[in-house]
Design a protein around this motif. Sequence first.
Motif, PDB file in Angstrom:
ATOM      1  N   ASN A 658    -126.191 -57.763 -71.990  1.00 26.05           N
ATOM      2  CA  ASN A 658    -125.424 -58.553 -72.949  1.00 26.05           C
ATOM      3  C   ASN A 658    -124.986 -59.843 -72.257  1.00 26.05           C
ATOM      4  O   ASN A 658    -124.029 -59.851 -71.484  1.00 26.05           O
ATOM      5  CB  ASN A 658    -124.202 -57.770 -73.437  1.00 26.05           C
ATOM      6  N   PHE A 659    -125.692 -60.923 -72.522  1.00 27.31           N
ATOM      7  CA  PHE A 659    -125.423 -62.187 -71.847  1.00 27.31           C
ATOM      8  C   PHE A 659    -124.302 -62.957 -72.536  1.00 27.31           C
ATOM      9  O   PHE A 659    -124.057 -62.808 -73.740  1.00 27.31           O
ATOM     10  CB  PHE A 659    -126.689 -63.038 -71.792  1.00 27.31           C
ATOM     11  N   LYS A 660    -123.634 -63.822 -71.761  1.00 28.38           N
ATOM     12  CA  LYS A 660    -122.484 -64.568 -72.283  1.00 28.38           C
ATOM     13  C   LYS A 660    -122.864 -65.488 -73.437  1.00 28.38           C
ATOM     14  O   LYS A 660    -122.063 -65.750 -74.324  1.00 28.38           O
ATOM     15  CB  LYS A 660    -121.840 -65.380 -71.164  1.00 28.38           C
ATOM     16  N   LYS A 661    -124.065 -66.005 -73.429  1.00 29.20           N
ATOM     17  CA  LYS A 661    -124.467 -66.960 -74.465  1.00 29.20           C
ATOM     18  C   LYS A 661    -124.840 -66.272 -75.775  1.00 29.20           C
ATOM     19  O   LYS A 661    -125.313 -66.925 -76.698  1.00 29.20           O
ATOM     20  CB  LYS A 661    -125.634 -67.802 -73.961  1.00 29.20           C
ATOM     21  N   GLY A 662    -124.629 -64.969 -75.853  1.00 30.93           N
ATOM     22  CA  GLY A 662    -124.849 -64.266 -77.112  1.00 30.93           C
ATOM     23  C   GLY A 662    -126.162 -63.534 -77.207  1.00 30.93           C
ATOM     24  O   GLY A 662    -126.430 -62.866 -78.206  1.00 30.93           O
ATOM     25  N   ILE A 663    -127.005 -63.630 -76.192  1.00 31.07           N
ATOM     26  CA  ILE A 663    -128.282 -62.918 -76.204  1.00 31.07           C
ATOM     27  C   ILE A 663    -128.073 -61.505 -75.663  1.00 31.07           C
ATOM     28  O   ILE A 663    -127.402 -61.304 -74.652  1.00 31.07           O
ATOM     29  CB  ILE A 663    -129.330 -63.662 -75.358  1.00 31.07           C
ATOM     30  N   PHE A 664    -128.625 -60.520 -76.331  1.00 31.16           N
ATOM     31  CA  PHE A 664    -128.543 -59.142 -75.856  1.00 31.16           C
ATOM     32  C   PHE A 664    -129.893 -58.470 -76.045  1.00 31.16           C
ATOM     33  O   PHE A 664    -130.677 -58.827 -76.932  1.00 31.16           O
ATOM     34  CB  PHE A 664    -127.451 -58.358 -76.586  1.00 31.16           C
ATOM     35  N   THR A 665    -130.184 -57.498 -75.184  1.00 30.66           N
ATOM     36  CA  THR A 665    -131.450 -56.784 -75.262  1.00 30.66           C
ATOM     37  C   THR A 665    -131.298 -55.388 -74.675  1.00 30.66           C
ATOM     38  O   THR A 665    -130.479 -55.164 -73.781  1.00 30.66           O
ATOM     39  CB  THR A 665    -132.570 -57.549 -74.530  1.00 30.66           C
ATOM     40  N   THR A 666    -132.085 -54.453 -75.197  1.00 32.72           N
ATOM     41  CA  THR A 666    -132.049 -53.065 -74.736  1.00 32.72           C
ATOM     42  C   THR A 666    -133.460 -52.502 -74.693  1.00 32.72           C
ATOM     43  O   THR A 666    -134.228 -52.669 -75.651  1.00 32.72           O
ATOM     44  CB  THR A 666    -131.191 -52.188 -75.662  1.00 32.72           C
ATOM     45  N   LEU A 667    -133.788 -51.837 -73.593  1.00 36.01           N
ATOM     46  CA  LEU A 667    -135.018 -51.072 -73.492  1.00 36.01           C
ATOM     47  C   LEU A 667    -134.622 -49.618 -73.242  1.00 36.01           C
ATOM     48  O   LEU A 667    -133.940 -49.313 -72.259  1.00 36.01           O
ATOM     49  CB  LEU A 667    -135.903 -51.582 -72.354  1.00 36.01           C
TER      50      LEU A 667
END
Length: 755
Positions: A658-667
Amino acid sequence: MQNNYFFALNSNRFRLLFIILLFSKLGFSHGINGIVIDQQSQGIPNAKVSLIGSVKYSMTNGLGEFVLTDVHLGDSISIESQGYQKRTFLIDNESYFEKNVLFQLFENATELSEVKVTGNRTTLTQSANINLTLQPVRSAQELLTLVPGMFVAQHAGGGKAEQLFLRGFDIDHGTDVALSLDGMPVNMVSHAHGQGYADFHFVMPEVVDKVNFEKGPYDVTKGNLATAGSVDFQTREQLTKSFVSGEYGMFQHKKITAGIKVLENQKNNAYFAADYLQTDNYFESPQDFKRINFYGKYTGIISPSFKITVSASTFQSSWNASGQIPQRAVESGMISRFGAIDNTEGGNTSRTNIQLGVIQKINASSSLKSDFFFSAYDFSLFSNFTFFLEDSVNGDQIHQYENRKIYGGKTEYKKTISLNENTIFSFTGGGGFRYDDINNIGLAQTTGRTQLRNQVQLGNINETNLFGYVSGKLEINRLVISAALRGDNVTFYYNNLNDSVYQPKSLSQAVFLPKVSLLYNATDHVQLYLKSGIGYHSNDARVMLSSDNLTKKALPLALGTDLGATWKLTKNLLFNGALWYLLSEQEFVYVGDAGVVEPSGRSQRLGFDAGLTFQPTKWLFLYSNLNYSHARSVAEPKGENFIPLAPVFTSDGKVQLNFKKGIFTTLSYRYMGDRAANEDRSVLAKGYFVNDFTVGYQRKSFVVTAIVNNVFNVNWNETQFLTESRLKDESQSVSEIHFTPGTPFSCRLQVKFMF
C-alpha cells in the motif's frame, strides 16, 4: 472627581464580574468517573485518559475505570490505548459528570505493531482483522477465508453454500463449523441438502467490521456444530463514508453496490447498504446467476449505560449450474472441462433476518447483553450426481427444497471483580434458545426441473435447542485460568407426510460440555496456551426419527485439545503455532440423493497450524499460513481407514503493498495438497496451487481496482468427489473422480466513489 467615581465604580464592577466568573468556573469544575470500553462493552485496562491543555491524566484499572478531576464544561479529554484508535471527547454537557459514563474506543487493526500478544485471550484474530482492514474483501466467500486454515469451494453455480475445509475436515457445507453474524447462527440444522448447511451469501462484506474465530470446540458460547471451530462476524456500527461502486468483468460479470449513511451523531448511527450481482460465470452453459442483497442497521446510545442495535437484511438468488462432471467425459472429448452433462441443475434461495441487540451496563463491574433474531428462509436446489445410474431413461435429477422460520435469542451476564492489584476474576453466565420451524422439507426425483417423477421424502420438522453456560476466568499476574460448562438440550420432531396415517415422532437428548484452558503470558512478547474441551454436532431429525434409527445417538460428541503459542519475534513480525487433536464420536456423510446422513463411526484427527505475519513498514504486509492434518477412522484397519476428501496439507498467503501515493497491490496464493478420495487411498483428489492478483489506485473520494483470478491460468479442480455414475450411452456404471473446475484466468474492474 466624577470621573474618579465612575472609574472606581467600573473597577468594582469588573472585580465583581471577575469574581463571579471565577467562582462560576470553579462551581462547574467536576470529576469524571468513567469507564473505557471496547466495541463489545468490555473494560479496557491501562488506557490513558488525558485532559487536553493540561498535564493532568489518569490510567484505567483492570475494569476500565478511571477518575479525572478538575474538568469543566467546554474541556476536552483524549483517550488512548495500545491496539485502539485514539479518541477525543468534548465535555459539552452535564451528562459527562454522571457516575460510570462510558467512553468507547475502536480497535486499530491496521498495523501489526499495535497487536498485543499479552492479554487474557489468544490473539490470532487480530492478524485476521488487519487483513480485513488493509484490503477489504469483496465477497462472502472471501470473508470465510479470513480464518487461517479455512478453505472454501463452490460447486453449484454460485448460489449454493460453499463447501468448507478446516482442520482435516471436509465439512461439506457446515457440519463441523458454526458460523454466525452478530450472534445469529448461519447454519441450518436438519437441512434439505445437508446437516449444518451454511449459506453465507446473505452477508455483504462491505458491512462486516471484524471477525472472531475459535479453532476447536473451546468457546463456551458456541454449541451445536462447533467442533472443528466457530466463526462470528460482527457488522459495523457506522459507515466511514457513504459510497457507491460498480464492477464489470469477464463472463458477463456485473455488480453494483451502495452504502448510505442515514444518521450519524454522538448517540445515534444508522446506515443502509444494497448490492446486485449478475454473472454467467465461466461455464459453457450460462449460469445466469442473479443475487440481490439489502442490509440496514441502527445503533443508539439510549443512556450512558444502555445501548441498542437493530438490523434487518434480506437476500434472494437464483442460478443454473453445470454440476460435477466425470473425468472420463472430459478425457474422451465428449465435453470440455467447462461443459455439462445435465445443464438444468441450479436453484433459488432467499433469507430475511431481523436482529435486536441490547447491552446494559449494570454497574462498573457487570453488564447484561441480549440478542434476539428471526429468520425466514426458502431453499430449492436441483442436482444430478449420477446422471443415468438409477433411471436410464429419465435420468437421476433430484429436487431438494424446504421452507423454514427460525426464532432465537440469548442473554449473557458478565461480572468482573478486581481482587487485588494483580488478580482479576471474571464470571460469565448465559442461556438461550433456538427454534427451527421447517415446513415441506422434501426430496423428489425430477427431470429437467419441470417433470416430477417421484416424491421420495416430504415432511415437517420442529427442532428446539435450549442451552445454558457458565464460565469463570482468573487472571493472576501473567497466568490466566479458565473453566466453563455448557449444557444443551435438543428436541427433534418429525411428521412424515408420506405416511398413510398421521404418526409424528419426537426425541429429546441432552449433553454437557466442559471446557478448560490455561494461558500464560511468558513475556511481553510470548504467549503460551493449553485448551481442552468437548463439543457436539447434532444429527438430522429425519434420520433420528426413522423406525430403524431410534436408538442412534442424536448428539455425537467431539473432544479436542490444543497446545499453542503466539510469539512476537519483533515489533512487526508475529508467529503463531498450535499442535491439536480432535476425537469425534461419529462422522457424518450426507447422501443427498437418498436424503439420509450415513454415520461412519468414530474418527480422530491430529495436526499442526503455523502462521507468520510480517509488516516491516506501513505499506508492506506479508502473511503465510500452513496447516497439516492426519485424519483417520478409528474402527477401520490401517490402510483402509482414510477419511475420504479430508485435507492433509493446505497453505495460503499474500504479499500486499500500500503505497503513499494511493497505489496498492496484492499477490495471493492458496494451496491444497493431494488427498485420499476413498478409504484405502487408491484414488486421489488432486491438489492445486492458484494465484490471484489485485492492483488499484485510491484517492480521497474514489478507488479503482482491477481483480485478476488465477493469474497463471492453471487447470485446477475446485471440488472433487469419488462417485459412481452412468452416462446416457454407457451400459455399465463407472466409479471415478467427478469434479467442478476451478475458475480459469479472469479479470474484472471495480470503481468505487465515496462521499
